[in-house]
Design an enzyme around this catalytic site. Structure first.
Site, PDB file in Angstrom:
ATOM      1  CG  HIS A 185      35.948  31.062  53.194  1.00  0.00           C
ATOM      2  ND1 HIS A 185      35.518  29.847  52.693  1.00  0.00           N
ATOM      3  CD2 HIS A 185      35.877  30.949  54.557  1.00  0.00           C
ATOM      4  CE1 HIS A 185      35.194  29.057  53.717  1.00  0.00           C
ATOM      5  NE2 HIS A 185      35.400  29.696  54.856  1.00  0.00           N
ATOM      6  CD  GLU A 186      38.310  33.063  56.803  1.00  0.00           C
ATOM      7  OE1 GLU A 186      37.337  33.065  57.570  1.00  0.00           O
ATOM      8  OE2 GLU A 186      38.930  32.030  56.507  1.00  0.00           O
ATOM      9  CB  CYS A 227      34.017  26.178  55.891  1.00  0.00           C
ATOM     10  SG  CYS A 227      33.613  27.404  57.148  1.00  0.00           S
ATOM     11  CG  LEU A 228      38.518  25.585  60.249  1.00  0.00           C
ATOM     12  CD1 LEU A 228      39.297  26.568  61.122  1.00  0.00           C
ATOM     13  CD2 LEU A 228      39.124  24.187  60.325  1.00  0.00           C
ATOM     14  CG  HIS A 258      32.930  32.790  57.893  1.00  0.00           C
ATOM     15  ND1 HIS A 258      31.944  31.847  58.105  1.00  0.00           N
ATOM     16  CD2 HIS A 258      34.006  32.089  57.451  1.00  0.00           C
ATOM     17  CE1 HIS A 258      32.410  30.635  57.802  1.00  0.00           C
ATOM     18  NE2 HIS A 258      33.658  30.757  57.396  1.00  0.00           N
ATOM     19  N   GLY A 302      42.430  30.078  57.845  1.00  0.00           N
ATOM     20  CA  GLY A 302      41.771  31.345  58.163  1.00  0.00           C
ATOM     21  C   GLY A 302      40.701  31.113  59.210  1.00  0.00           C
ATOM     22  CD  GLN A 304      34.940  30.263  60.606  1.00  0.00           C
ATOM     23  OE1 GLN A 304      35.874  30.996  60.339  1.00  0.00           O
ATOM     24  NE2 GLN A 304      34.902  28.999  60.227  1.00  0.00           N
TER      25      GLN A 304
HETATM   26  O1  GNR Z   1      41.048  26.212  56.509  1.00  0.00           O
HETATM   27  C1  GNR Z   1      40.382  26.628  55.565  1.00  0.00           C
HETATM   28  N1  GNR Z   1      40.706  26.274  54.305  1.00  0.00           N
HETATM   29  C2  GNR Z   1      40.140  26.833  53.168  1.00  0.00           C
HETATM   30  C3  GNR Z   1      40.350  26.199  51.949  1.00  0.00           C
HETATM   31  C4  GNR Z   1      39.819  26.731  50.792  1.00  0.00           C
HETATM   32  C5  GNR Z   1      39.089  27.893  50.841  1.00  0.00           C
HETATM   33  C6  GNR Z   1      38.849  28.527  52.043  1.00  0.00           C
HETATM   34  C7  GNR Z   1      39.375  28.005  53.199  1.00  0.00           C
HETATM   35  S1  GNR Z   1      39.123  28.820  54.706  1.00  0.00           S
HETATM   36  C8  GNR Z   1      39.200  27.483  55.826  1.00  0.00           C
HETATM   37  C9  GNR Z   1      39.119  27.964  57.266  1.00  0.00           C
HETATM   38  C10 GNR Z   1      37.767  28.593  57.504  1.00  0.00           C
HETATM   39  O2  GNR Z   1      36.755  27.987  57.616  1.00  0.00           O
HETATM   40  N2  GNR Z   1      37.730  29.902  57.531  1.00  0.00           N
HETATM   41  O3  GNR Z   1      36.561  30.539  57.675  1.00  0.00           O
HETATM   42 NI    NI Z   2      35.046  29.219  56.876  1.00  0.00          NI
END
Ligand code: GNR
Ligand code: NI
Length: 167
Positions: free
Chosen positions: A133-134, A91-92, A137, A46, A51
């Site tokens: 999670h997104e 998270c990236l 952000h 995601g 980001q």
């Molecule tokens: O790549 C991602 N893997 C992930 C694994 C577990 C819970 C959430 C994520 S999202 C993350 C990519 C990211 O940072 N999205 O904002």
């Molecule tokens: Ni993230």
């Protein structure tokens, strides 16, 4: 197409709140394509526009193994949520850090697709985790903010040190 730079925690731009998209036009579709390319390249499941330092309510996601299920959420809203689940998140924008977060087990989300068409999706499991999670952000929130303040300061120090060493 272009691969965009991903901001790293605790970059203050990750705390900005994204604005709604008022017109899903060609510029937004270009952003969606660039975000998808950036997510696949990372690789991640995601990516929120925040980001890549674009403070608009745009999310891309693909939980498939073969990049075959790109999902786009513009102006997403959680209409309903229920239950709880624990998931080890990454998270990236927080490279190398994984920790458990408790979130809703199921969510109903309403959003626009890349053509501006509204849709509603009922999600559970990892898809529900990723949506939450997104959307965080877009609200200026990174998953580490759910961890203890001790863990947060350790993560900040580790990532700041790593950035110093890279320059
Ligand atoms: O790549 C991602 N893997 C992930 C694994 C577990 C819970 C959430 C994520 S999202 C993350 C990519 C990211 O940072 N999205 O904002
Ligand atoms: Ni993230």
């Amino acid at each position: 197409m272009a691969i965009l730079d991903i901001l790293t925690y605790p970059d203050p731009r990750l705390y900005k709140v994204a604005s709604p998209v008022d017109d899903v036009n060609g510029d937004i579709r270009r952003l969606v394509r660039d975000m998808a390319e950036t997510m696949y390249d990372a690789p991640g499941i995601g990516l929120a526009a925040t980001q890549v330092d674009v403070h608009k309510q745009v999310i891309v996601m693909d939980l498939s193994e073969d990049k075959s299920e790109l999902r786009v959420f513009i102006n997403p809203r959680i209409l309903n949520s229920c239950g709880t689940q624990d998931y080890e998140e990454g998270c990236l924008s927080v490279p190398g850090v994984y920790d458990t977060v408790t979130r809703a087990e199921k969510v109903t989300v309403e959003a626009l697709d890349e053509h501006g068409k509204p849709f509603t999706l009922e999600a559970e499991g990892l898809l529900a985790v990723c949506i939450q999670h997104e959307i965080d952000h877009l609200l200026g929130k990174v998953f580490v903010e759910y961890l203890s303040s001790l863990k947060q300061s350790r993560i900040k120090n580790k990532l700041k040190k790593r950035q110093r060493e890279r320059v």
